[in-house]
Design a protein around this motif. Sequence first.
Motif, mmCIF file in Angstrom:
data_model
loop_
_atom_site.group_PDB
_atom_site.id
_atom_site.type_symbol
_atom_site.label_atom_id
_atom_site.label_comp_id
_atom_site.label_asym_id
_atom_site.label_seq_id
_atom_site.Cartn_x
_atom_site.Cartn_y
_atom_site.Cartn_z
ATOM 1 N N LYS A 34 -58.803 -30.370 -31.734
ATOM 2 C CA LYS A 34 -59.086 -29.675 -33.005
ATOM 3 C C LYS A 34 -57.989 -29.016 -33.722
ATOM 4 C CE LYS A 34 -62.504 -28.646 -35.911
ATOM 5 N NZ LYS A 34 -63.211 -29.777 -36.730
ATOM 6 N N MET A 55 -67.641 -27.148 -30.085
ATOM 7 C CA MET A 55 -67.693 -28.543 -29.905
ATOM 8 C C MET A 55 -68.474 -29.079 -28.997
ATOM 9 S SD MET A 55 -65.062 -30.167 -31.301
ATOM 10 C CE MET A 55 -63.816 -28.982 -31.475
ATOM 11 N N CYS A 57 -71.988 -29.251 -29.912
ATOM 12 C CA CYS A 57 -72.220 -30.406 -31.097
ATOM 13 C C CYS A 57 -72.228 -29.601 -32.573
ATOM 14 C CB CYS A 57 -73.373 -31.110 -30.951
ATOM 15 S SG CYS A 57 -73.153 -32.286 -29.749
ATOM 16 N N ASP A 82 -69.603 -28.725 -34.237
ATOM 17 C CA ASP A 82 -68.270 -29.022 -34.757
ATOM 18 C C ASP A 82 -67.985 -30.342 -34.382
ATOM 19 O OD1 ASP A 82 -66.150 -28.512 -36.209
ATOM 20 O OD2 ASP A 82 -65.654 -26.703 -35.649
ATOM 21 N N THR A 83 -67.210 -30.811 -34.843
ATOM 22 C CA THR A 83 -66.604 -32.403 -34.445
ATOM 23 C C THR A 83 -65.068 -32.313 -34.118
ATOM 24 O OG1 THR A 83 -66.809 -32.989 -36.584
ATOM 25 C CG2 THR A 83 -68.509 -33.848 -35.222
ATOM 26 N N THR A 130 -61.202 -33.189 -34.263
ATOM 27 C CA THR A 130 -60.303 -34.218 -35.045
ATOM 28 C C THR A 130 -59.766 -35.120 -34.261
ATOM 29 O OG1 THR A 130 -58.704 -32.224 -34.510
ATOM 30 C CG2 THR A 130 -59.851 -32.564 -36.853
ATOM 31 N N TYR A 135 -65.716 -37.602 -27.105
ATOM 32 C CA TYR A 135 -66.903 -36.599 -26.413
ATOM 33 C C TYR A 135 -67.816 -37.581 -26.248
ATOM 34 C CZ TYR A 135 -70.087 -32.597 -26.285
ATOM 35 O OH TYR A 135 -71.016 -31.865 -26.126
ATOM 36 N N VAL A 182 -70.501 -38.837 -29.090
ATOM 37 C CA VAL A 182 -70.791 -37.644 -30.114
ATOM 38 C C VAL A 182 -69.902 -37.978 -31.380
ATOM 39 C CG1 VAL A 182 -70.908 -35.116 -30.780
ATOM 40 C CG2 VAL A 182 -71.672 -36.071 -28.268
ATOM 41 N N ALA A 183 -68.701 -38.638 -31.260
ATOM 42 C CA ALA A 183 -67.990 -38.494 -32.420
ATOM 43 C C ALA A 183 -68.166 -39.346 -33.527
ATOM 44 C CB ALA A 183 -66.406 -38.965 -32.022
ATOM 45 N N GLU A 184 -69.241 -40.413 -32.928
ATOM 46 C CA GLU A 184 -69.574 -41.435 -33.691
ATOM 47 C C GLU A 184 -71.149 -41.037 -34.414
ATOM 48 O OE1 GLU A 184 -68.541 -44.801 -34.168
ATOM 49 O OE2 GLU A 184 -66.740 -43.731 -33.586
ATOM 50 N N ASP A 198 -74.931 -36.393 -39.254
ATOM 51 C CA ASP A 198 -75.453 -34.982 -39.262
ATOM 52 C C ASP A 198 -76.672 -34.959 -38.476
ATOM 53 O OD1 ASP A 198 -74.753 -32.246 -40.185
ATOM 54 O OD2 ASP A 198 -76.731 -32.657 -40.715
ATOM 55 N N LEU A 208 -76.691 -35.389 -34.785
ATOM 56 C CA LEU A 208 -76.210 -34.118 -33.936
ATOM 57 C C LEU A 208 -77.269 -32.993 -33.986
ATOM 58 C CD1 LEU A 208 -72.466 -33.980 -35.748
ATOM 59 C CD2 LEU A 208 -73.096 -34.613 -33.379
#
Lengths: 419, 240
Positions: free
Chosen positions: B20, B62, B65, B67-68, B70, B74, B81-83, B86, B89
């Motif tokens: 991040k 993170m 969930c 925050d995502t 960079t 995950y 989760v990165a995919e 909102d 999440l």
Amino acid sequence: MRRFLSEFVESIRIASEQLVAHKTRALLTMLGVIIGVLAVTMMGTAMNGIDKGVRQSLDVVGSDVYFVARHSWEQADDAWRHLKNRPAIRDIESDRINEIISETEDSNLYRAAPDVYWWPQGDVKTKDRSVANVQTRGTDENFEFINNAQIGEGRFFSELEESNARGVVVLGYDVAEALFPYESAIGKTVRVKGIEVEVVGVFERMGSFFGLMSYDNFALVPLKWLRKHYQWEMHTMIRVKIAPDADREEARYELIGAMRRIHKQVAEEEDNFAINSTDSMEEEMSTIKNVLSVAGFGITGLSLFVGAIGIMNITFVSVKERTREIGTRRAIGARRSSIIIQFLMEAVSVCVVGGIIGLAIAYAGKLGIEKIWPDFPFVYSIGLIVMGMTASVVVGVFSGIIPAFMASRLDPATALRHE
Amino acid sequence: MIQPYKGVGEPLIDIGRVEKFYDLGKANTVRALDGVDLKIYPNDYVAIMGPSGSGKSTLMNMLGCLDTPTGGQYYFEGEDVAEMDDNELAFIRNQKIGFVFQSFNLLARASTLRNVELPLVYAGIPKWERQEKAYSACEKVGLGDRVDHKPNELSGGQRQRVAVARALVNDPSILLADEPTGNLDSKTGAEIMELFDELHSLGNTIILVTHEEDIAAHAHRLIRLRDGKIEVDQVNPGRG
């Protein structure tokens, strides 16, 4: 769907809690909407009142009556030039019109009567009572057949009384009612501008314009009597009623012809008189109505807009104050849409409550005004309630959507750190 | 002696080389997390420690969930989760994670029961069921007789219990507690830690973020962060 429903109920609950928690703030914020809804009511009332007033005065005057006068009611722009060059209308011309009508076969005109206003308006008195500002007018016996209102009690004065300039009077309902509340006015003596006359008749009640200007506050006297006691120049107007079933336009041309004959005008000469009708009054009224509705929409729109800005501002404040709460809600599973619903509902509920208060004040006002002026054409209808509430909701959505959207875009982690 | 931690079963959380970076402009990038590998297993009891600025709050956000990352991967229960968008999440936060905050973050005007109910509102659960679940969560944390009280009528410890009940009400896979005793006196803090111990013994997975050694001592696994990197990940030697 179920999730939306429970979120919706939750947001109503939050909104009402916020309202209760910040009563003063909410009330101040609502003012714009309250005034806006009041403006809607007043605008509706004005529109309705004008309509009703025009309809009523048309009924009183009669839409089938032309008014021969020295100048036109419409051409205000060059009225002075016309006035200067035109001869005055004389009382006798009314009789001349009647002669021409009787000479004409199948005339489109019915009858003419002079109508002379005695300015300024004066008192009509008995020994004990007095009515101020009575519209006193001189006319002849033909008036009875031209006027739409009926004699309620007694009779109209006769041709003989008129030609002999007898001191008789026919009173409007309000005048008779005020002077003789407990007895009949017929045969009684009253003083019109200080001169004794005998009451021979009383008109039926006609009502009032806007509930304010009475149509029944007048006294009709023989024109010759009026001229005898008051020699100052008073403009004569002649009322001419058209024949039943006659074409209005044809009647108008016939009247123009008759007046040109009376005034001995030659062919190429411009009319040196004017034929007026209630059409022009109606047009004028509809112009006023249009102006009023534009102004009304302007005022209503403006106050609602100002109200919306206020609510938007307070919603921004609310979002700012509750940033951490937004973060918490997001952390435990609120979606962006949940946050939008929540703050939108807050704005809408402020507006809806404001709208309800506005409608309630308007209703109280209606009750109050009805007590004072029973004839006042106040509007309070389902349509108005629907309109007021719709306006409130629209204002709420308009003012809430931007702050709500901003709240929903807050980063949850940042919002949680907010102090 | 450092004893590396070995988890049991399929990991609930599996993050690999997570980064991040905060770009503060002009080649001034803050590496809050700089390549973190971490697996959290069912019924783990983890304490994440580190000095301020070490990235523990970022890691916490993170994992929760909020925050995502960079960079890096995950997986939460095998899902990437990165995919997620909102709404997905929000669903994970609602169903899988229970948050406990240092400053409780309760709704001031709402009763205990309503505060505890709140996650269920966002789950779309009907009212009667909500209240039933919320009530049993309150009982779990020992607040069965305080359901009608508002936060200002409760002590600090009780407030944090409400927050724990709220975190538990959806039966989450993981309890994430960020300095849960930070606003409490040590006696009350100890009581809250006893509650966490009990919840752990009942099978819950718990992640604590703290800078207090005696709070961290309750955990079975200790992770120390420094400069955005995991410095130590071991069986908690201080546990006693």
